[in-house]
Structure formats: C-alpha cells, structure tokens
Design an enzyme around this catalytic site. Sequence first.
Site, short mmCIF file in Angstrom:
data_model
loop_
_atom_site.label_atom_id
_atom_site.label_comp_id
_atom_site.label_asym_id
_atom_site.label_seq_id
_atom_site.Cartn_x
_atom_site.Cartn_y
_atom_site.Cartn_z
N LYS A 33 -12.14 -3.57 -4.26
CA LYS A 33 -12.82 -2.27 -4.38
C LYS A 33 -11.90 -1.22 -4.98
O LYS A 33 -12.34 -0.33 -5.67
CB LYS A 33 -13.42 -1.82 -3.06
N LYS A 89 0.83 -1.22 0.00
CA LYS A 89 0.00 0.00 0.00
C LYS A 89 0.85 1.26 0.00
O LYS A 89 0.53 2.24 -0.66
CB LYS A 89 -0.97 0.00 1.19
N LYS A 140 -7.80 -10.41 -8.22
CA LYS A 140 -8.93 -10.59 -7.29
C LYS A 140 -9.93 -9.44 -7.45
O LYS A 140 -9.57 -8.33 -7.86
CB LYS A 140 -8.42 -10.71 -5.86
P1 ATP Z 1 -8.76 -3.15 -1.34
O1 ATP Z 1 -9.18 -3.05 -2.78
O2 ATP Z 1 -8.69 -1.82 -0.66
O3 ATP Z 1 -7.58 -4.04 -1.12
P2 ATP Z 1 -10.69 -5.18 -0.88
O4 ATP Z 1 -11.73 -5.00 -1.90
O5 ATP Z 1 -9.68 -6.27 -1.13
O6 ATP Z 1 -9.97 -3.81 -0.62
P3 ATP Z 1 -10.76 -5.46 1.99
O7 ATP Z 1 -11.36 -4.34 2.78
O8 ATP Z 1 -9.30 -5.68 2.00
O9 ATP Z 1 -11.36 -5.39 0.50
O10 ATP Z 1 -11.50 -6.81 2.33
C1 ATP Z 1 -11.82 -7.30 3.60
C2 ATP Z 1 -11.63 -8.80 3.56
O11 ATP Z 1 -12.40 -9.37 2.49
C3 ATP Z 1 -10.19 -9.19 3.24
O12 ATP Z 1 -9.43 -9.32 4.36
C4 ATP Z 1 -10.34 -10.53 2.55
O13 ATP Z 1 -10.32 -11.56 3.50
C5 ATP Z 1 -11.70 -10.47 1.94
N1 ATP Z 1 -11.61 -10.29 0.47
C6 ATP Z 1 -11.47 -9.12 -0.19
N2 ATP Z 1 -11.48 -9.32 -1.51
C7 ATP Z 1 -11.65 -10.66 -1.68
C8 ATP Z 1 -11.76 -11.52 -2.83
N3 ATP Z 1 -11.72 -11.01 -4.06
N4 ATP Z 1 -11.94 -12.83 -2.65
C9 ATP Z 1 -12.00 -13.34 -1.40
N5 ATP Z 1 -11.89 -12.60 -0.29
C10 ATP Z 1 -11.72 -11.29 -0.41
#
Ligand code: ATP
Length: 335
Positions: A203, A117, A200
């Site tokens: 967001k 990050k 993956k």
């Molecule tokens: P960012 O884009 O800011 O990294 P994100 O969309 O990955 O955010 P987080 O807030 O990091 O979302 O997600 C919270 C939790 O959701 C993570 O710790 C992870 O366990 C789970 N998660 C996020 N994205 C995925 C995914 N694509 N598949 C499975 N689990 C996920």
Amino acid sequence: MPTESKPRVLSGIQPTADSFHFGNYFGAIRQWPTFQHDHDAFYCVVDLHAITVEYDPAALRERTYRSVAQLIAAGIDPEHSALFIQSHVPQHAQLAWVLNCITGFGEAGRMTQFKDKSAKSGSDRTSVGLFTYPILQAADILIYQADQVPIGEDQRQHLELTRDLAGRFNHRFGKTFTVPQPYIVKSMAKILDLQDPTAKMSKSASAPSGIIDLLEDPRKAAKKIRSAVTDSGSEIRFDEENKPGISNLLTIYSALTGSPVAVIEKEYEGQQYGQFKVALSELVADFVGPFGERTNELLADRAELDRILKSGADKAKAVATQTLALVYDRLGFVL
Ligand code: ATP
Ligand code: LTN
C-alpha cells in the site's frame, strides 16, 4: 470437540488503508477463516499499532470499520471466532508495558521492520511507539496464550521476539505463558506489484496501477490486470527470474481458482499473454464484485457491526483478564 482441547490461534492486521489489497488477502487474511472450526480463534484489528506512524483520526475510525467488514466478507464468522478491535481490550496495552520492561533496548533495535521504516522517515519523525511495536504485537499474542499465530513470512522475526519474551518471563517469574508457534505457510502467495513485478504489492510503495484492492471497482480491477506489465516472449510459463510479470499473474490466477500453476500453464499452452490476461481479468472482476457488495452491505449497518465487535471484545476480555491477573501476581504486584 470441547473448546478447552482446541488449539488457540490469534492473528491481527492493521487498519491502515481504505481497503485491503490482493497481497494482504492472499498472503495473510485468506487463511484466517480456515482455523475457526477446529481452533479457538481470535482475530483483531490492531488500531493501537496503527497510531505508531502519522495518521488521520477520522480516517482511522472509518478504516477500522472497513477492516472489520472486509474480514467478515472474507469468511470470518463472528459466531465462531472472536473478532474484535485491539483497543477494546485494554489488557493488550497493559501487558505490553510489562513486556517492555523485560525487552532489551538493543534487542528491540534489531527488528528489521523497525530499521527499514525508521530509516525511511528519519529518527525525529520516528515514534517510540514504532520502536516498541513488536512488543505490543507480542502482548497481542501472549495475552491469549495462543498456540499458533498465522502470519506472513515478513512477521517471522516479530514472532521470534514473542517466543523469546514468553520464555524469558516464564524463566524469571515461573511458567505463565504458552510459547506460541508461527504458522507460516510456504505456499501462501507473495503477490507482486502489477507494474513492477520485482517488488511486492504494497500500500505504501506501489502506484495505484500496481495494486488491486479488494474493494476496487470490478471494471477498474479488470483493466489493471489487462494493463499489467508482462515480459518479453509470449509463453505462459512460471519463471520468477526471467518472467516475473507473467509469473505474478499465474500466482494470482492460481490463488483465485485453487488450480495449481502447472495445470494453468497446460490450459493456456500455445495461447498469447493477451488471452490469458483477459481470462484473469474476468476472474478478478468476478471476485472483487461480490466481495465489495458484501462489504458494503455490512458497512451499511454500523449498529450490527458494533454488536459483533462488542461480543468479540467480551470473548477476548474473558481470556485476557485471566492472563493479566496471573501476570500481575507473578510480578509481585499487590492484588
Ligand atoms: P506497507 O506498504 O505499509 O508495508 P503492506 O501493503 O505491505 O503495507 P501490511 O499492513 O504490512 O501491508 O500487510 C499485512 C500483512 O499482509 C503482512 O504482514 C503480510 O503478511 C501480508 N502482505 C502484505 N503485502 C503482501 C504481498 N504483496 N504479498 C503477500 N503478502 C502480503
Ligand atoms: N505486525 C502485523 C500485524 C499484527 C499481528 C499481531 C499479527 C499486530 N499484532 C499479532 C499477528 C499477531 C503485520 O503487520 N502483519
């Protein structure tokens, strides 16, 4: 079973979007309600973590309520779990300070999530809060003496740090903390971007067409599934390497229905991608429609949400004050 003999679980999620997406739900949140009857469960919306990066205060407040409402719509029963907002329980931040003082600078610098990050935003725009993020996460867990922490694979290193800090404190100051176990289910789905199924669903990195939000309009969600990238060939078969697009859709189908992928493959044998996508798009719409309605009902009554959050924070504080008192005593503070 009396409460004392139940293992304790804690988990948290950041209120950093207007809606959780399918990755958050199938990769993390979905398992939370499964603990609440045979565990002593604590779930928090981690607003203190959400201010470690740039954000808008009005949006944060609204997203915090939205996160709470979605967690209830996802099956967390506030009568059975303590559901609360992290900043309502000041002991998280108080313990985090103590843990900061037993964490090595180099040790914190080795956290891969921080490295990724901070590399993206550059060191001048990276806050010290982001650097100490995992230490606050350790405090979230240790303040409740949690036995188990349901998390996704991406949080494994933070849990290792938490375990190291608990062990270090216990060794230096006498047995104080439960050393928690990560609860990482290998079969928890990793959901990929619908438009780029090698990345993956995320967001911050996915385009809107690559993400399905839990609060998405059902027709739009269905359309996103129908427009998802699929692979060359036509066979509906799980093969992450050669067919990442269709494999991702099979994962989503399986996660929504509970059917094993092999059973779904059999069911759609000889059919075209298009037919499979139409069936999945209907399943997705049938899921997000009622989920969104339930969430909106909850959001319409803020006073009730505030009542739930107050009761959750009271349950949390009852445990957190005890742990902090013990910690302050062990540290040699005048009580
Ligand atoms: P960012 O884009 O800011 O990294 P994100 O969309 O990955 O955010 P987080 O807030 O990091 O979302 O997600 C919270 C939790 O959701 C993570 O710790 C992870 O366990 C789970 N998660 C996020 N994205 C995925 C995914 N694509 N598949 C499975 N689990 C996920
Ligand atoms: N870093 C976690 C969110 C989180 C958490 C926690 C998870 C904050 N505190 C305590 C488990 C336990 C994430 O991004 N998923």
